[in-house]
Design a protein around this motif. Structure first.
Motif, PDB file in Angstrom:
ATOM      1  N   ARG A  91      -6.884  28.057  87.727  1.00 37.19           N
ATOM      2  CA  ARG A  91      -6.781  28.585  86.495  1.00 37.19           C
ATOM      3  C   ARG A  91      -7.334  29.893  86.419  1.00 37.19           C
ATOM      4  O   ARG A  91      -7.246  30.710  85.866  1.00 37.19           O
ATOM      5  N   GLY A  92      -9.153  29.217  86.894  1.00 35.73           N
ATOM      6  CA  GLY A  92      -9.838  31.072  86.620  1.00 35.73           C
ATOM      7  C   GLY A  92     -10.192  30.507  84.979  1.00 35.73           C
ATOM      8  O   GLY A  92     -10.326  29.758  83.856  1.00 35.73           O
ATOM      9  N   SER A  93     -10.771  31.911  84.881  1.00 36.25           N
ATOM     10  CA  SER A  93     -11.668  31.971  83.447  1.00 36.25           C
ATOM     11  C   SER A  93     -10.413  32.414  82.708  1.00 36.25           C
ATOM     12  O   SER A  93      -9.799  33.669  83.291  1.00 36.25           O
ATOM     13  N   LEU A  94     -10.424  31.783  81.762  1.00 35.63           N
ATOM     14  CA  LEU A  94      -9.202  31.790  80.945  1.00 35.63           C
ATOM     15  C   LEU A  94      -9.586  32.662  79.314  1.00 35.63           C
ATOM     16  O   LEU A  94     -10.802  32.096  78.650  1.00 35.63           O
ATOM     17  N   VAL A  95      -8.560  33.738  78.847  1.00 38.82           N
ATOM     18  CA  VAL A  95      -9.072  34.071  77.588  1.00 38.82           C
ATOM     19  C   VAL A  95      -8.411  33.885  76.146  1.00 38.82           C
ATOM     20  O   VAL A  95      -7.514  34.176  76.386  1.00 38.82           O
ATOM     21  N   GLY A  96      -9.575  33.251  75.539  1.00 39.28           N
ATOM     22  CA  GLY A  96      -8.684  32.919  73.970  1.00 39.28           C
ATOM     23  C   GLY A  96      -9.050  33.505  73.041  1.00 39.28           C
ATOM     24  O   GLY A  96     -10.026  34.499  72.706  1.00 39.28           O
ATOM     25  N   SER A  97      -7.517  34.279  72.640  1.00 33.60           N
ATOM     26  CA  SER A  97      -7.653  35.127  71.522  1.00 33.60           C
ATOM     27  C   SER A  97      -7.146  34.299  69.886  1.00 33.60           C
ATOM     28  O   SER A  97      -5.731  33.972  70.314  1.00 33.60           O
ATOM     29  N   ALA A  98      -8.158  34.076  69.133  1.00 33.72           N
ATOM     30  CA  ALA A  98      -7.384  33.708  68.071  1.00 33.72           C
ATOM     31  C   ALA A  98      -6.808  33.963  66.649  1.00 33.72           C
ATOM     32  O   ALA A  98      -8.718  34.357  66.187  1.00 33.72           O
ATOM     33  N   VAL A  99      -6.187  33.888  65.778  1.00 31.15           N
ATOM     34  CA  VAL A  99      -6.628  34.007  64.202  1.00 31.15           C
ATOM     35  C   VAL A  99      -6.816  32.658  63.538  1.00 31.15           C
ATOM     36  O   VAL A  99      -5.581  31.703  64.075  1.00 31.15           O
ATOM     37  N   GLY A 100      -6.869  32.855  62.409  1.00 36.39           N
ATOM     38  CA  GLY A 100      -6.679  30.874  62.157  1.00 36.39           C
ATOM     39  C   GLY A 100      -7.327  30.676  60.198  1.00 36.39           C
ATOM     40  O   GLY A 100      -7.755  32.160  60.050  1.00 36.39           O
ATOM     41  N   PHE A 110      -8.879  21.406  55.830  1.00 34.37           N
ATOM     42  CA  PHE A 110      -8.100  21.437  56.696  1.00 34.37           C
ATOM     43  C   PHE A 110      -7.826  23.084  57.206  1.00 34.37           C
ATOM     44  O   PHE A 110      -8.222  24.381  56.998  1.00 34.37           O
ATOM     45  N   SER A 111      -7.656  23.448  58.816  1.00 38.96           N
ATOM     46  CA  SER A 111      -7.696  24.475  59.070  1.00 38.96           C
ATOM     47  C   SER A 111      -6.739  24.431  60.376  1.00 38.96           C
ATOM     48  O   SER A 111      -6.318  23.066  61.153  1.00 38.96           O
ATOM     49  N   GLN A 112      -6.537  25.561  60.625  1.00 37.21           N
ATOM     50  CA  GLN A 112      -4.945  25.645  61.403  1.00 37.21           C
ATOM     51  C   GLN A 112      -6.098  27.279  62.066  1.00 37.21           C
ATOM     52  O   GLN A 112      -6.386  28.304  61.462  1.00 37.21           O
ATOM     53  N   ASP A 113      -5.992  27.151  63.718  1.00 35.12           N
ATOM     54  CA  ASP A 113      -6.417  28.367  64.766  1.00 35.12           C
ATOM     55  C   ASP A 113      -4.850  28.207  65.351  1.00 35.12           C
ATOM     56  O   ASP A 113      -4.639  27.538  66.309  1.00 35.12           O
ATOM     57  N   GLY A 125      -2.779  37.946  71.747  1.00 35.73           N
ATOM     58  CA  GLY A 125      -3.712  38.569  73.291  1.00 35.73           C
ATOM     59  C   GLY A 125      -4.172  37.245  74.306  1.00 35.73           C
ATOM     60  O   GLY A 125      -4.289  36.174  73.355  1.00 35.73           O
ATOM     61  N   GLY A 126      -4.793  37.020  74.486  1.00 44.14           N
ATOM     62  CA  GLY A 126      -5.224  36.371  75.686  1.00 44.14           C
ATOM     63  C   GLY A 126      -4.251  35.270  76.596  1.00 44.14           C
ATOM     64  O   GLY A 126      -3.309  35.786  76.597  1.00 44.14           O
ATOM     65  N   ASP A 127      -5.042  34.691  77.245  1.00 50.29           N
ATOM     66  CA  ASP A 127      -4.215  33.639  78.235  1.00 50.29           C
ATOM     67  C   ASP A 127      -3.729  31.849  77.639  1.00 50.29           C
ATOM     68  O   ASP A 127      -2.871  31.797  77.921  1.00 50.29           O
ATOM     69  N   LEU A 128      -4.573  31.615  76.750  1.00 54.30           N
ATOM     70  CA  LEU A 128      -4.180  30.647  75.480  1.00 54.30           C
ATOM     71  C   LEU A 128      -3.522  30.691  75.204  1.00 54.30           C
ATOM     72  O   LEU A 128      -3.479  31.389  74.072  1.00 54.30           O
ATOM     73  N   LYS A 129      -2.229  29.443  74.582  1.00 52.83           N
ATOM     74  CA  LYS A 129      -0.836  29.480  73.848  1.00 52.83           C
ATOM     75  C   LYS A 129      -0.850  28.377  73.178  1.00 52.83           C
ATOM     76  O   LYS A 129      -0.563  27.402  73.593  1.00 52.83           O
ATOM     77  N   PHE A 130      -1.956  28.029  71.973  1.00 52.61           N
ATOM     78  CA  PHE A 130      -1.464  27.082  71.154  1.00 52.61           C
ATOM     79  C   PHE A 130      -1.609  26.582  70.176  1.00 52.61           C
ATOM     80  O   PHE A 130      -2.994  27.817  69.427  1.00 52.61           O
ATOM     81  N   ALA A 134      -0.900  21.659  69.433  1.00 54.39           N
ATOM     82  CA  ALA A 134       0.326  21.814  69.647  1.00 54.39           C
ATOM     83  C   ALA A 134       0.689  23.073  70.983  1.00 54.39           C
ATOM     84  O   ALA A 134       0.604  24.771  70.841  1.00 54.39           O
ATOM     85  N   THR A 135       1.129  23.340  71.996  1.00 59.15           N
ATOM     86  CA  THR A 135       1.303  24.131  72.361  1.00 59.15           C
ATOM     87  C   THR A 135       1.983  24.652  72.664  1.00 59.15           C
ATOM     88  O   THR A 135       3.411  23.730  72.570  1.00 59.15           O
ATOM     89  N   SER A 136       2.366  25.678  73.761  1.00 61.91           N
ATOM     90  CA  SER A 136       3.676  26.355  73.730  1.00 61.91           C
ATOM     91  C   SER A 136       3.616  27.149  75.027  1.00 61.91           C
ATOM     92  O   SER A 136       2.658  27.272  75.739  1.00 61.91           O
ATOM     93  N   GLY A 137       5.175  27.787  75.794  1.00 59.55           N
ATOM     94  CA  GLY A 137       4.220  27.898  77.504  1.00 59.55           C
ATOM     95  C   GLY A 137       4.452  26.967  78.313  1.00 59.55           C
ATOM     96  O   GLY A 137       4.259  25.576  77.710  1.00 59.55           O
ATOM     97  N   GLY A 138       3.817  27.196  79.585  1.00 64.95           N
ATOM     98  CA  GLY A 138       4.419  26.590  80.684  1.00 64.95           C
ATOM     99  C   GLY A 138       3.054  25.654  81.341  1.00 64.95           C
ATOM    100  O   GLY A 138       2.810  24.744  81.128  1.00 64.95           O
ATOM    101  N   ASN A 139       1.691  26.172  80.598  1.00 61.53           N
ATOM    102  CA  ASN A 139       0.805  26.241  81.257  1.00 61.53           C
ATOM    103  C   ASN A 139      -0.248  24.738  80.535  1.00 61.53           C
ATOM    104  O   ASN A 139      -0.422  23.786  80.631  1.00 61.53           O
ATOM    105  N   GLY A 140       0.316  24.688  79.019  1.00 66.30           N
ATOM    106  CA  GLY A 140      -0.406  23.248  77.999  1.00 66.30           C
ATOM    107  C   GLY A 140      -1.891  24.101  77.823  1.00 66.30           C
ATOM    108  O   GLY A 140      -2.288  24.875  78.368  1.00 66.30           O
ATOM    109  N   THR A 141      -2.979  22.475  77.599  1.00 71.35           N
ATOM    110  CA  THR A 141      -4.310  22.802  77.321  1.00 71.35           C
ATOM    111  C   THR A 141      -5.248  22.827  78.321  1.00 71.35           C
ATOM    112  O   THR A 141      -4.184  21.463  80.446  1.00 71.35           O
TER     113      THR A 141
END
Length: 783
Positions: A571-580, A602-605, A610-615, A645-652
């Motif tokens: 999958r190469g280099s992936l960008v993660g963009s998160a609010v938490g 207790f925390s959540q992100d 945006g980016g490539d990661l979705k979880f 908790a992932t969403s989309g087809g790629n997972g972690t």
């Protein structure tokens, strides 16, 4: 050199002048000492006064100090007084007053100028630090009295450092042009240590437990590396107060330190310090209630804030907490000048304290202004924002005390005090904060060792009071055998002058395969805002942006890596963009209270802005700690859990998943959880979920307290599980929830380099593919 001419003798005959001159000559020969010659009834006038020997000091300055006026009648006693005044100026090495006919000759020898100031024999204290302590300076006039005072100051500095036998001698080396080199010859002597700390009169607590309370420590194995075992007389008064706070926080309201004696050893290299105490009896809370003495104020509104359980051990901090709650409620209701007075009634038969919290009308006193003194680097606003009151507010004595504690808690000052002094009127006070600055920056170099990382080097630069603004800046660089990392952090604790903390951080890491079977790179920047939402809780909101890559996953040459890793690396280099966000609750107040302490986070992100990661990443931590057996034994329980908790087809990917490194003792890094056992490299894969519970106790081993060595036992239980992709080399990888557990013994050692923990573990429940580790060395941490 003639100063003035033309004085005429108008009152004496030549024979009387001769007898007066003879008397003065005799007095001058012995430094104007008292001479038994009957001249007190005689007076003199001089036609000329001549100054000889002066080089830098003007003649008029010398005459001004001598106070010899034109045409004044003088006696031998007057000349003696003039001589003493010239000597007392400290400007002259020698002075003589000699009458020669109608002329008075004042001969002086000026003190030389200091060419340089040097220190010899100093090893423990640096020359630049000693220079700041003394008054003698290059190009200033040398004064023996000042040099002696400087020697005493240097000796006192060595005494504070524990070298009470230090000797300092000022010497001068004469140079040309009336100059000297001033040299302080220093014999440092040995450190005078505290050989033994003992107590008399203590029954409830052992000597070992009480030594833990004191700032002064006994000399131990590492006596050459630490300074807390150095005898400092001023520290004894601090220790008395610490003992008093310790006992009173445990219900011993009548505790007293009767005496504190310090005896020097025969060899004069150590002290034996003994505290004589009277403990008294331990009291607990009895009945508590709220009474109101203010019309219109209902005591029932404040009763729910008591929260003091009858039978619980009495602690002043609990009473202060109740008072703070009630006064805060009154402020929110708009009731000014309400004060809460705790009225304590002793029940000696049952050893209980009944307390009435009386709501009374306080004096109508306002804060006229807040003055800040002693801050040379720190800006006024940094100190001022520690006050919850401003000019014009009603005075609250408790708030003044708490402001002083907050100022000290900043860590920017050697000393800090806050007091209220009388203002310009009877109804106003001036709150004065007085501080003494201390260094707040540090440059550190170090080495580290980890079972998984090998030997590493560390360089760190930090400043906790950047530009005097109270801002925190830190840069760290770590280089290990198989990885490297660097980080940068900037924090502003009071955005717009409010209790709103802003943090910007950045991190870059690069690791090579060691316990893992892949290489990785990771870079991240983050922004965060943190603010209080109650007395013990805070909320942090944040945004993070990162970029990560895993590579060098072997698929061409045996042994091969897991195809799961190969697909993730592709999958190469992936960008993660998160609010938490992170919610935290902590009841620790930093005092000597022996209460149970609790921490919850207790925390959540949410990745996918945006980016490539979705979880969604959720994590929880809960910990509790208490002391038993008079504080000798500490019990600790912690629980941690996390979920992706992932969403989309790629997972972690493996770079985002959990591995429980260091969280479950008895297993190697990357040593437990889902693993592709059929692949050639037996690759660890991690999991999307983890949960672990840790239970431990630490206790004394009977060794001398100064060694700083304690024992411990622990039991850990937990697991990591769950994969999005389970298709391995020849089949499906086992990613089910399977518990692991371990037990072990620990050796805890408080060293000057940090608290070390040696763990001897045994895994009692594991999977066949797990990798165990029976020993590890870590930095001992608390939650």
């Amino acid at each position: 050199m003639t100063v003035f001419d033309g004085f005429r003798d108008q009152a004496r005959t030549r024979s009387r002048m001769r007898s007066g001159v003879l008397a003065v000559l005799l007095a001058s020969a012995v430094g104007i000492a008292a001479v038994p010659v009957p001249v007190s009834a005689q007076g003199y006038r001089f036609s000329n006064v001549t100054i000889e020997g002066n080089q830098r000091i003007e003649p008029r300055t010398i005459l001004g100090h001598a106070r010899i006026g034109r045409g004044d009648a003088m006696s031998a006693a007057d000349l003696n007084d003039a001589y003493q005044r010239l000597v007392n100026t400290g400007l002259f090495e020698s002075v003589s007053l000699t009458p020669r006919g109608g002329t008075l000759v004042i001969t002086v020898k000026e003190y030389p100028t200091i060419n340089v100031v040097n220190f010899e024999g100093n090893k423990r204290l640096k020359a630049e630090d000693l220079t700041k302590l003394i008054e003698s300076r290059s190009r200033k006039v040398y004064s023996p009295s000042v040099a002696e005072a400087d020697a005493a100051t240097i000796a006192e500095a060595y005494s504070v450092a524990g070298r009470m036998a230090a000797r300092v001698e000022p010497r001068i080396i004469r140079r040309s042009d009336n100059r000297v080199d001033l040299v302080f010859e220093i014999a440092e002597g040995k450190v005078v240590e505290v050989e033994r700390l003992s107590f008399v009169g203590n029954r409830a607590f052992t000597d070992r437990r009480l030594r833990q309370v004191l700032q002064t420590k006994q000399a131990g194995l590492l006596r050459q590396l630490i300074s807390s075992d150095t005898y400092v007389a001023e520290r004894i008064d601090v220790d008395k107060q610490l003992l008093k706070d310790f006992y009173q926080s445990r219900g011993y309201i009548d505790f007293q330190v009767m005496d504190a004696t310090s005896e020097m050893a025969r060899e004069r290299d150590g002290f034996f310090v003994t505290f004589t105490v009277r403990e008294g009896l331990q009291y607990s809370f009895g009945n508590t209630r709220v009474v109101s003495e203010i019309d219109g104020v209902n005591a029932e509104d404040y009763a729910p804030l008591l929260r003091l359980r009858p039978g619980a051990i009495y602690t002043p901090s609990d009473v202060e907490t109740v008072i703070a709650r009630m006064e805060s409620l009154a402020s929110r209701k708009g009731i000014n000048f309400l004060r809460v007075e705790p009225r304590i009634k002793r029940n000696d038969a049952e050893r209980r304290l009944d307390i009435d919290f009386a709501l009374v009308r306080g004096e109508r006193i306002f804060v006229e202004r807040i003055d800040i003194e002693g801050n040379t680097t720190t800006m006024d606003q940094v100190i001022r924002r520690q006050f919850r009151t401003v000019e014009g507010d009603p005075l609250n004595a408790r708030e003044v005390r708490e402001a002083a504690e907050r100022i000290r808690a900043l860590g920017f000052f050697e000393t800090a005090s806050v007091e209220a002094v009388e203002g310009t009127s009877a109804e106003s006070v001036i709150v004065k904060a007085t501080v003494a600055e201390k260094p707040t920056g540090s440059l550190s170099f170090g080495a580290s060792y980890g079972k998984s990382d090998g030997v590493g080097l560390t360089v760190g630069l930090s400043e906790s009071n950047f530009l005097g603004r109270g801002q925190y800046v830190a840069v760290d660089l770590n280089i290990g055998a198989n990885d490297a990392s660097s980080s940068f952090t900037f924090s502003e604790p009071a955005v717009l002058g409010r209790d709103l903390k802003f943090t910007f951080s950045g991190i870059y890491t690069q690791s090579e395969a060691n316990y893992s079977t892949w290489d990785s790179r990771f870079a991240q920047v983050g922004l965060a805002l943190e603010f209080p939402i109650s007395q013990n809780s805070r909320l942090e909101t944040r945004y993070t942006l990162n970029k990560s890559r895993i590579f060098n996953v072997e698929q061409t040459t045996a042994p091969l890596s897991s195809p799961i890793l190969a697909r993730e690396a592709a999958r190469g280099s992936l960008v993660g963009s998160a609010v938490g966000y992170m919610y935290s609750w902590d009841n620790r107040r930093g005092g000597l209270s022996g209460e149970t302490t609790n921490v919850f986070r207790f925390s959540q992100d949410l990745y996918g802005l945006g980016g490539d990661l979705k979880f969604l990443k959720s994590e929880l931590f809960a910990g509790t700690q208490t002391k038993i057996l008079n504080g000798d034994v500490t019990l600790r329980a912690q629980f941690e859990a996390g979920a992706l908790a992932t969403s989309g087809g790629n997972g972690t990917r493996v770079s985002e998943r959990y591995f429980l490194d260091g969280k479950l003792r008895g297993f190697e890094p990357f040593g437990l959880g889902p693993r592709d056992t059929t692949a050639g490299k037996n690759d660890p894969l991690g999991g999307n979920y983890f949960a672990v519970a840790r239970f431990e106790a630490d206790f004394p081993l009977g060794l001398p307290e100064e060694y700083g060595i304690r024992g411990g036992v622990f039991m850990d239980i937990g697991s990591v599980w769950g994969l999005n992709d389970t298709v391995g080399a020849t089949g499906t990888v086992d990613d089910k929830l399977r518990l692991r557990s371990s037990v072990g013994l620990s050796l805890l050692w408080d060293t000057p380099l940090g608290p070390l923990r040696f763990n001897f573990s045994r895994a009692i429940k594991k999977q066949t593919y797990d990798k165990v580790q029976n020993f590890d060395l870590t930095i001992s941490t608390k939650f």
